[in-house]
Scaffold this motif. Structure first.
Motif, PDB file in Angstrom:
ATOM      1  N   ALA A 136       0.854  -1.187   0.000  1.00 17.29           N
ATOM      2  CA  ALA A 136       0.000   0.000   0.000  1.00 17.29           C
ATOM      3  C   ALA A 136       0.890   1.237   0.000  1.00 17.29           C
ATOM      4  CB  ALA A 136      -0.913  -0.005   1.221  1.00 17.29           C
ATOM      5  N   PHE A 137       0.759   2.059  -1.060  1.00 15.83           N
ATOM      6  CA  PHE A 137       1.629   3.236  -1.180  1.00 15.83           C
ATOM      7  C   PHE A 137       0.840   4.534  -1.110  1.00 15.83           C
ATOM      8  CE2 PHE A 137       0.511   2.272  -5.625  1.00 15.83           C
ATOM      9  CZ  PHE A 137       0.112   3.524  -6.093  1.00 15.83           C
ATOM     10  N   ILE A 138       1.566   5.571  -0.684  1.00 15.39           N
ATOM     11  CA  ILE A 138       1.070   6.946  -0.739  1.00 15.39           C
ATOM     12  C   ILE A 138       2.221   7.772  -1.307  1.00 15.39           C
ATOM     13  CG2 ILE A 138       0.041   8.880   0.492  1.00 15.39           C
ATOM     14  CD1 ILE A 138      -0.566   6.940   2.817  1.00 15.39           C
ATOM     15  N   LEU A 139       2.026   8.355  -2.475  1.00 17.29           N
ATOM     16  CA  LEU A 139       3.075   9.131  -3.137  1.00 17.29           C
ATOM     17  C   LEU A 139       2.952  10.616  -2.802  1.00 17.29           C
ATOM     18  CD1 LEU A 139       3.024   7.438  -6.652  1.00 17.29           C
ATOM     19  CD2 LEU A 139       4.693   7.100  -4.824  1.00 17.29           C
ATOM     20  N   TRP A 140       4.052  11.183  -2.349  1.00 12.78           N
ATOM     21  CA  TRP A 140       4.120  12.593  -1.944  1.00 12.78           C
ATOM     22  C   TRP A 140       5.235  13.290  -2.715  1.00 12.78           C
ATOM     23  CZ3 TRP A 140       0.786  14.154   2.013  1.00 12.78           C
ATOM     24  CH2 TRP A 140       0.184  13.134   2.741  1.00 12.78           C
ATOM     25  N   LYS A 141       5.113  14.578  -2.882  1.00 16.49           N
ATOM     26  CA  LYS A 141       6.241  15.379  -3.347  1.00 16.49           C
ATOM     27  C   LYS A 141       7.281  15.328  -2.230  1.00 16.49           C
ATOM     28  CE  LYS A 141       4.286  18.052  -6.869  1.00 16.49           C
ATOM     29  NZ  LYS A 141       4.680  17.463  -8.107  1.00 16.49           N
ATOM     30  N   PRO A 142       8.570  15.234  -2.572  1.00 13.30           N
ATOM     31  CA  PRO A 142       9.604  15.092  -1.529  1.00 13.30           C
ATOM     32  C   PRO A 142       9.569  16.175  -0.455  1.00 13.30           C
ATOM     33  CG  PRO A 142      10.532  14.668  -3.678  1.00 13.30           C
ATOM     34  CD  PRO A 142       9.125  15.175  -3.911  1.00 13.30           C
ATOM     35  N   GLU A 143       9.226  17.401  -0.828  1.00  7.94           N
ATOM     36  CA  GLU A 143       9.210  18.481   0.160  1.00  7.94           C
ATOM     37  C   GLU A 143       8.067  18.331   1.170  1.00  7.94           C
ATOM     38  OE1 GLU A 143       7.402  19.996  -3.739  1.00  7.94           O
ATOM     39  OE2 GLU A 143       9.197  18.883  -3.179  1.00  7.94           O
ATOM     40  N   ALA A 144       7.098  17.473   0.917  1.00  5.90           N
ATOM     41  CA  ALA A 144       5.989  17.235   1.847  1.00  5.90           C
ATOM     42  C   ALA A 144       6.376  16.244   2.945  1.00  5.90           C
ATOM     43  CB  ALA A 144       4.771  16.720   1.085  1.00  5.90           C
ATOM     44  N   VAL A 145       7.509  15.566   2.777  1.00  5.66           N
ATOM     45  CA  VAL A 145       7.967  14.560   3.740  1.00  5.66           C
ATOM     46  C   VAL A 145       9.146  15.142   4.514  1.00  5.66           C
ATOM     47  CG1 VAL A 145       8.864  12.215   4.031  1.00  5.66           C
ATOM     48  CG2 VAL A 145       7.270  12.722   2.147  1.00  5.66           C
ATOM     49  N   GLN A 146       9.004  15.236   5.831  1.00  2.00           N
ATOM     50  CA  GLN A 146      10.059  15.800   6.671  1.00  2.00           C
ATOM     51  C   GLN A 146      10.403  14.841   7.799  1.00  2.00           C
ATOM     52  OE1 GLN A 146      11.536  18.847   6.027  1.00  2.00           O
ATOM     53  NE2 GLN A 146      10.290  18.781   4.179  1.00  2.00           N
ATOM     54  N   VAL A 147      11.669  14.440   7.887  1.00  4.59           N
ATOM     55  CA  VAL A 147      12.127  13.635   9.022  1.00  4.59           C
ATOM     56  C   VAL A 147      12.329  14.608  10.173  1.00  4.59           C
ATOM     57  CG1 VAL A 147      13.956  12.137   9.913  1.00  4.59           C
ATOM     58  CG2 VAL A 147      13.193  11.907   7.528  1.00  4.59           C
ATOM     59  N   ILE A 148      11.661  14.339  11.305  1.00  2.00           N
ATOM     60  CA  ILE A 148      11.752  15.259  12.444  1.00  2.00           C
ATOM     61  C   ILE A 148      12.660  14.745  13.555  1.00  2.00           C
ATOM     62  CG2 ILE A 148       9.600  16.486  11.968  1.00  2.00           C
ATOM     63  CD1 ILE A 148       8.205  14.704  14.028  1.00  2.00           C
ATOM     64  N   SER A 149      12.935  13.437  13.554  1.00  7.14           N
ATOM     65  CA  SER A 149      13.937  12.910  14.488  1.00  7.14           C
ATOM     66  C   SER A 149      14.410  11.546  14.014  1.00  7.14           C
ATOM     67  CB  SER A 149      13.390  12.818  15.915  1.00  7.14           C
ATOM     68  OG  SER A 149      12.378  11.841  15.999  1.00  7.14           O
ATOM     69  N   GLY A 150      15.656  11.251  14.347  1.00  4.81           N
ATOM     70  CA  GLY A 150      16.225   9.948  14.025  1.00  4.81           C
ATOM     71  C   GLY A 150      16.790   9.817  12.625  1.00  4.81           C
ATOM     72  N   GLU A 151      17.050  10.922  11.950  1.00  9.81           N
ATOM     73  CA  GLU A 151      17.558  10.847  10.576  1.00  9.81           C
ATOM     74  C   GLU A 151      18.846  10.022  10.479  1.00  9.81           C
ATOM     75  OE1 GLU A 151      18.125  13.605   6.636  1.00  9.81           O
ATOM     76  OE2 GLU A 151      17.527  14.539   8.512  1.00  9.81           O
ATOM     77  N   GLU A 152      19.687  10.102  11.510  1.00  7.85           N
ATOM     78  CA  GLU A 152      20.940   9.335  11.511  1.00  7.85           C
ATOM     79  C   GLU A 152      20.678   7.828  11.605  1.00  7.85           C
ATOM     80  OE1 GLU A 152      19.663   9.901  15.666  1.00  7.85           O
ATOM     81  OE2 GLU A 152      19.796  11.272  13.967  1.00  7.85           O
ATOM     82  N   ASN A 153      19.464   7.448  11.926  1.00 12.40           N
ATOM     83  CA  ASN A 153      19.090   6.052  12.081  1.00 12.40           C
ATOM     84  C   ASN A 153      18.444   5.469  10.820  1.00 12.40           C
ATOM     85  OD1 ASN A 153      19.295   3.987  14.013  1.00 12.40           O
ATOM     86  ND2 ASN A 153      17.109   4.055  14.384  1.00 12.40           N
TER      87      ASN A 153
END
Length: 144
Positions: A45-62
């Motif tokens: 099951a997918f949901i396609l977003w423009k990349p700027e709509a997706v924001q990592v708010i914590s744990g990016e190093e993980n």
């Protein structure tokens, strides 16, 4: 003032947190062998977003990344292995897995790569042989 609705998502253990904002470009089910293998499921099951709509708010190093082909960069949590999203540079979109955003009102509109399905689904939604033309596919529909 930004009136876009924002939804919070995470990996399985919560080490990686992210948000999606606004409206997705498309929602549906992918039946391709690659998505099935990656998700260990008969359909993704997918949901396609423009990349700027997706924001990592914590744990990016993980976040771990794997790309079998240059068409997709699959992302997961290095702690729990929970799948997060797949970047599709050639389409300019990011696929955020529906299950990773529990409060999002998922409303699928299409099945893609249905020629590869291992699980027939009779739900009345359009079934595409591969992808719609606007996504680089043939645009050919197949029987449910």
């Amino acid at each position: 003032m930004n009136n876009e609705k924002t939804y919070k998502g995470s990996c399985f253990c919560g080490a990686v947190q992210f948000t999606v904002s606004g409206k997705p470009e498309a929602m549906g089910y992918c039946h391709c062998e690659s998505c099935r293998h990656w998700s260990a499921s008969p359909v993704n099951a997918f949901i396609l977003w423009k990349p700027e709509a997706v924001q990592v708010i914590s744990g990016e190093e993980n976040i771990g990344t794997y790309n079998k082909t240059p068409r997709s960069y699959r992302k997961w949590c290095k702690t729990c292995g929970g799948h997060l999203f797949t970047e599709h540079p050639d389409m300019g979109l990011t696929d955020v897995y529906a299950a990773a955003i529990p409060d999002f009102p998922y409303r699928p509109g299409i099945h893609v790569n249905y020629q590869e399905t291992v699980l027939r689904i009779k739900d009345g939604l359009p079934k595409m042989k591969d992808l719609p033309k606007e996504m680089g596919g043939s645009g050919i529909s197949v029987e449910e």
